[in-house]
Design a protein around this motif. Structure first.
Motif, PDB file in Angstrom:
ATOM      1  N   GLY A   1       0.799  -1.230   0.000  1.00  0.00           N
ATOM      2  CA  GLY A   1       0.000   0.000   0.000  1.00  0.00           C
ATOM      3  C   GLY A   1       0.824   1.268   0.000  1.00  0.00           C
ATOM      4  N   PRO A   2       1.829   1.395   0.878  1.00  0.00           N
ATOM      5  CA  PRO A   2       2.648   2.615   0.872  1.00  0.00           C
ATOM      6  C   PRO A   2       3.394   2.817  -0.452  1.00  0.00           C
ATOM      7  N   TRP A   3       3.843   1.735  -1.070  1.00  0.00           N
ATOM      8  CA  TRP A   3       4.556   1.815  -2.353  1.00  0.00           C
ATOM      9  C   TRP A   3       3.625   2.376  -3.423  1.00  0.00           C
ATOM     10  N   ILE A   4       2.365   1.913  -3.420  1.00  0.00           N
ATOM     11  CA  ILE A   4       1.379   2.392  -4.392  1.00  0.00           C
ATOM     12  C   ILE A   4       1.010   3.845  -4.100  1.00  0.00           C
TER      13      ILE A   4
ATOM     14  N   GLN B   1      12.242   2.417  -7.986  1.00  0.00           N
ATOM     15  CA  GLN B   1      13.591   1.855  -8.046  1.00  0.00           C
ATOM     16  C   GLN B   1      13.764   0.705  -7.060  1.00  0.00           C
ATOM     17  N   ALA B   2      12.893   0.598  -6.099  1.00  0.00           N
ATOM     18  CA  ALA B   2      12.897  -0.511  -5.139  1.00  0.00           C
ATOM     19  C   ALA B   2      11.546  -1.209  -5.242  1.00  0.00           C
ATOM     20  N   THR B   3      11.441  -2.180  -6.125  1.00  0.00           N
ATOM     21  CA  THR B   3      10.179  -2.852  -6.374  1.00  0.00           C
ATOM     22  C   THR B   3       9.970  -3.988  -5.376  1.00  0.00           C
ATOM     23  N   PRO B   4       8.837  -3.989  -4.693  1.00  0.00           N
ATOM     24  CA  PRO B   4       8.581  -5.031  -3.701  1.00  0.00           C
ATOM     25  C   PRO B   4       8.159  -6.367  -4.316  1.00  0.00           C
TER      26      PRO B   4
ATOM     27  N   GLY C   1      -5.414   0.675 -10.859  1.00  0.00           N
ATOM     28  CA  GLY C   1      -4.366   0.973  -9.894  1.00  0.00           C
ATOM     29  C   GLY C   1      -4.026  -0.182  -8.970  1.00  0.00           C
ATOM     30  N   LYS C   2      -4.533  -1.384  -9.262  1.00  0.00           N
ATOM     31  CA  LYS C   2      -4.199  -2.535  -8.429  1.00  0.00           C
ATOM     32  C   LYS C   2      -2.773  -2.979  -8.735  1.00  0.00           C
TER      33      LYS C   2
ATOM     34  N   ARG D   1      -6.351  -6.664  -5.215  1.00  0.00           N
ATOM     35  CA  ARG D   1      -6.795  -5.527  -4.402  1.00  0.00           C
ATOM     36  C   ARG D   1      -5.991  -5.566  -3.110  1.00  0.00           C
ATOM     37  N   PRO D   2      -5.161  -4.543  -2.873  1.00  0.00           N
ATOM     38  CA  PRO D   2      -4.274  -4.599  -1.710  1.00  0.00           C
ATOM     39  C   PRO D   2      -4.995  -4.655  -0.374  1.00  0.00           C
ATOM     40  N   GLY D   3      -6.179  -4.070  -0.270  1.00  0.00           N
ATOM     41  CA  GLY D   3      -6.888  -4.050   1.001  1.00  0.00           C
ATOM     42  C   GLY D   3      -7.719  -5.291   1.290  1.00  0.00           C
TER      43      GLY D   3
END
Length: 138
Positions: A7-10, A35-38, A53-54, A116-118
């Protein structure tokens, strides 16, 4: 398992307000987070859905839809309280409110899953989708 932890990355990449919609330098600053992909459960995040945006995760194989794997998808969807809606590619939607929680894409050089991140069971569903479609020997 849990919701996705990306979520924070998005959020760091989303347009914070319409006031900066034409600000090229603000855009470039937001893209630095890429640059730092999770990864989640070992699956690399390869981008975000253009309209939704998912977060999009790459599976380590290609996928071609057929009767057998679409039936497997429907069975898996049922285990998560979902049904499958077939559009350009299949979407898993919750029975209770029609909220889309995942979509599986087959029309690239590798299969992808949008999550869906949530969604409370997102990571579990991602792992189960990957296992369901994994070709024999992989």
């Amino acid at each position: 398992m849990t919701k996705l932890t990306v979520g924070p990355w998005i959020a760091a990449q989303k347009l914070p307000s319409r006031n900066v919609a034409r600000d090229r330098l603000a855009f470039l600053e937001r893209t630095q987070v890429r640059q730092a992909t999770p990864t989640v459960a070992g699956f690399p995040l390869v981008g975000l859905g253009g309209s939704c945006g998912k977060p999009c995760f790459a599976l380590p194989y290609t996928l071609t839809w057929d009767d057998q794997n679409t039936q497997a998808l429907e069975a898996l969807a049922g285990e998560f309280g979902c049904y499958v809606e077939y559009g350009v590619y299949p979407h898993l939607k919750l029975h209770e409110n029609d909220q889309e929680v995942a979509a599986v894409q087959d029309w690239t050089t590798f299969a992808t899953v949008y999550m869906r991140p949530g969604y409370d069971r997102a990571e579990e569903l991602l792992v189960r989708l990957a296992d369901t479609f994994r070709p024999a020997g992989n």
